[in-house]
Design an enzyme around this catalytic site. Structure first.
Site, PDB file in Angstrom:
ATOM      1  N   LYS A  54      52.097  47.863 -46.649  1.00 53.81           N
ATOM      2  CA  LYS A  54      53.054  47.135 -47.238  1.00 53.81           C
ATOM      3  C   LYS A  54      54.149  47.984 -48.232  1.00 53.81           C
ATOM      4  O   LYS A  54      55.272  47.697 -48.285  1.00 53.81           O
ATOM      5  CB  LYS A  54      52.263  46.029 -48.229  1.00 53.81           C
ATOM      6  CG  LYS A  54      51.631  45.092 -47.266  1.00 53.81           C
ATOM      7  CD  LYS A  54      50.846  44.036 -48.003  1.00 53.81           C
ATOM      8  CE  LYS A  54      49.637  43.199 -47.077  1.00 53.81           C
ATOM      9  NZ  LYS A  54      48.772  42.512 -47.682  1.00 53.81           N
ATOM     10  N   GLN A  98      45.941  41.349 -53.228  1.00 48.84           N
ATOM     11  CA  GLN A  98      45.242  41.437 -52.169  1.00 48.84           C
ATOM     12  C   GLN A  98      43.711  41.012 -51.790  1.00 48.84           C
ATOM     13  O   GLN A  98      42.864  41.049 -52.609  1.00 48.84           O
ATOM     14  CB  GLN A  98      45.313  42.906 -51.889  1.00 48.84           C
ATOM     15  CG  GLN A  98      44.593  43.661 -50.731  1.00 48.84           C
ATOM     16  CD  GLN A  98      45.630  43.393 -49.166  1.00 48.84           C
ATOM     17  OE1 GLN A  98      46.783  43.180 -49.634  1.00 48.84           O
ATOM     18  NE2 GLN A  98      44.905  42.931 -48.228  1.00 48.84           N
ATOM     19  N   ASP A 121      52.810  35.399 -50.467  1.00 42.72           N
ATOM     20  CA  ASP A 121      51.977  35.346 -49.289  1.00 42.72           C
ATOM     21  C   ASP A 121      51.820  33.650 -49.044  1.00 42.72           C
ATOM     22  O   ASP A 121      51.267  33.419 -48.137  1.00 42.72           O
ATOM     23  CB  ASP A 121      50.791  35.642 -49.865  1.00 42.72           C
ATOM     24  CG  ASP A 121      49.999  37.102 -49.294  1.00 42.72           C
ATOM     25  OD1 ASP A 121      50.806  37.467 -48.360  1.00 42.72           O
ATOM     26  OD2 ASP A 121      49.477  37.718 -50.083  1.00 42.72           O
TER      27      ASP A 121
END
Ligand code: NAD
Length: 288
Positions: A54, A98, A121
């Site tokens: 990322k 994460q 997200d």
């Protein structure tokens, strides 16, 4: 013997990134540097790999990525403190926590702390609820990437029977809701299967488009795929033969009309859509 065409996720992700670079340049010209904050807790090796990819992908389109690496023993208070600080930091446009978190931290509670306006997200209850209500804001990256891959590849979903294997919050459930939305990227008839579905092969055989997100190497064999179906393999399983999906690629390729590879299919699209959400958040952020 027929052989399916391979749906190239790397190529489509590259197109998406090219489009994003133009939008990032416009943002920068207007004085905004899009910035993504990633909270990484612990030392789970696959998470470290995902976070690095990322960071790299962000740099390639001009998005600044700041990763807060927190120790395995981080308390929930410390984690929530970091999320709250970034929620009120105007220079951070997107926040990712994460997953997975170490066992002592409540993942759902952590996600719920992320500001819905920075939830790139798309996994907060607010954004999942908006999707289900038919008013999507930030779409979860993997389902969004799958829909983008299908749309850009010319694979229509309207009126098609899509069978999804897997019902997770991350992939299966939001994807089902996305494909049920009205419009030319939705309008599908959707069936969702999971670990308690008794006749998996029979249900899969009914699919025009089969999406597999179970995390079980070799789960889908050629006898489960209808001749000419489109197969999207979301699974990523680390085996002694390297990274493999959930689908027996070689055998299923002889029946499917098109199939995504692992790696190089859904994975690159997931990261590209995450960057797209970050650019969208930066574009929507209030300006002075
Ligand atoms: P998860 O473990 O949360 O969910 C797996 C789902 O599959 C569950 O709903 C379970 O009921 C179902 N399932 C498991 N075994 C099954 C079986 N034998 N038959 C039918 N259903 C079964 O996993 P997840 O987070 O949804 O991820 C799924 C897979 O996709 C994993 O391999 C993960 O690494 C991968 N993934 C890849 C990307 C990407 O960008 N490529 C993104 C997210 C997840």
């Amino acid at each position: 013997m027929n052989s399916a065409s391979v749906i190239d996720g790397k190529l489509v992700a590259r197109q998406v990134r090219r489009e994003l670079r133009t939008r990032v340049a416009a943002l920068k010209a207007a004085g905004t540097v899009p910035k993504l904050g990633i909270v990484l807790v612990g030392d789970f090796a696959p998470s470290e790999i995902y976070v690095r990819s990322k960071e790299r992908a962000g740099a390639r389109v001009g998005i600044e990525v700041q990763t807060a690496r927190l120790g395995t023993k981080t308390s929930f208070e410390e984690l929530s403190g970091r999320i709250r600080t970034w929620n009120s930091d105007e220079t951070i446009h997107g926040i990712i926590v994460q997953m997975p978190l170490p066992g002592h931290l409540d993942e759902s509670a952590a996600l719920a702390l992320v500001s819905p306006d920075k939830d790139v997200d798309g996994l907060t209850p607010t954004n999942l609820g908006r999707l289900m209500a038919g008013e999507p804001a930030f779409l979860p990256a993997t389902p969004a990437g799958i829909v983008e891959l299908l749309a850009r590849g010319g694979f229509e979903t309207a009126g098609r029977h899509v069978v999804i294997v897997g019902r997770s919050r991350l992939v299966g459930k939001p994807l089902a809701n996305l494909l049920l939305l009205k419009g030319d990227r939705g309008d599908a008839t959707v069936t969702v299967c999971h670990s308690r579905t008794p006749n998996l092969a029979e249900v899969c055989l009914g699919a025009d488009i089969l999406v597999v997100a179970a995390g079980r190497a070799g789960l889908v064999t050629s006898d489960m795929v209808r001749q000419g179906a489109v197969v999207v393999d979301v699974g990523t399983n680390r085996t002694e033969h390297g990274l493999v999906g959930d689908v027996d690629f070689a055998a299923v390729s002889t029946r499917a009309s098109a199939i995504t590879p692992v790696p190089g299919g859904v994975g690159p699209m997931t990261v590209a859509m995450l960057l797209a959400n970050t650019v969208k958040a930066a574009e929507a952020a209030p300006r002075e």
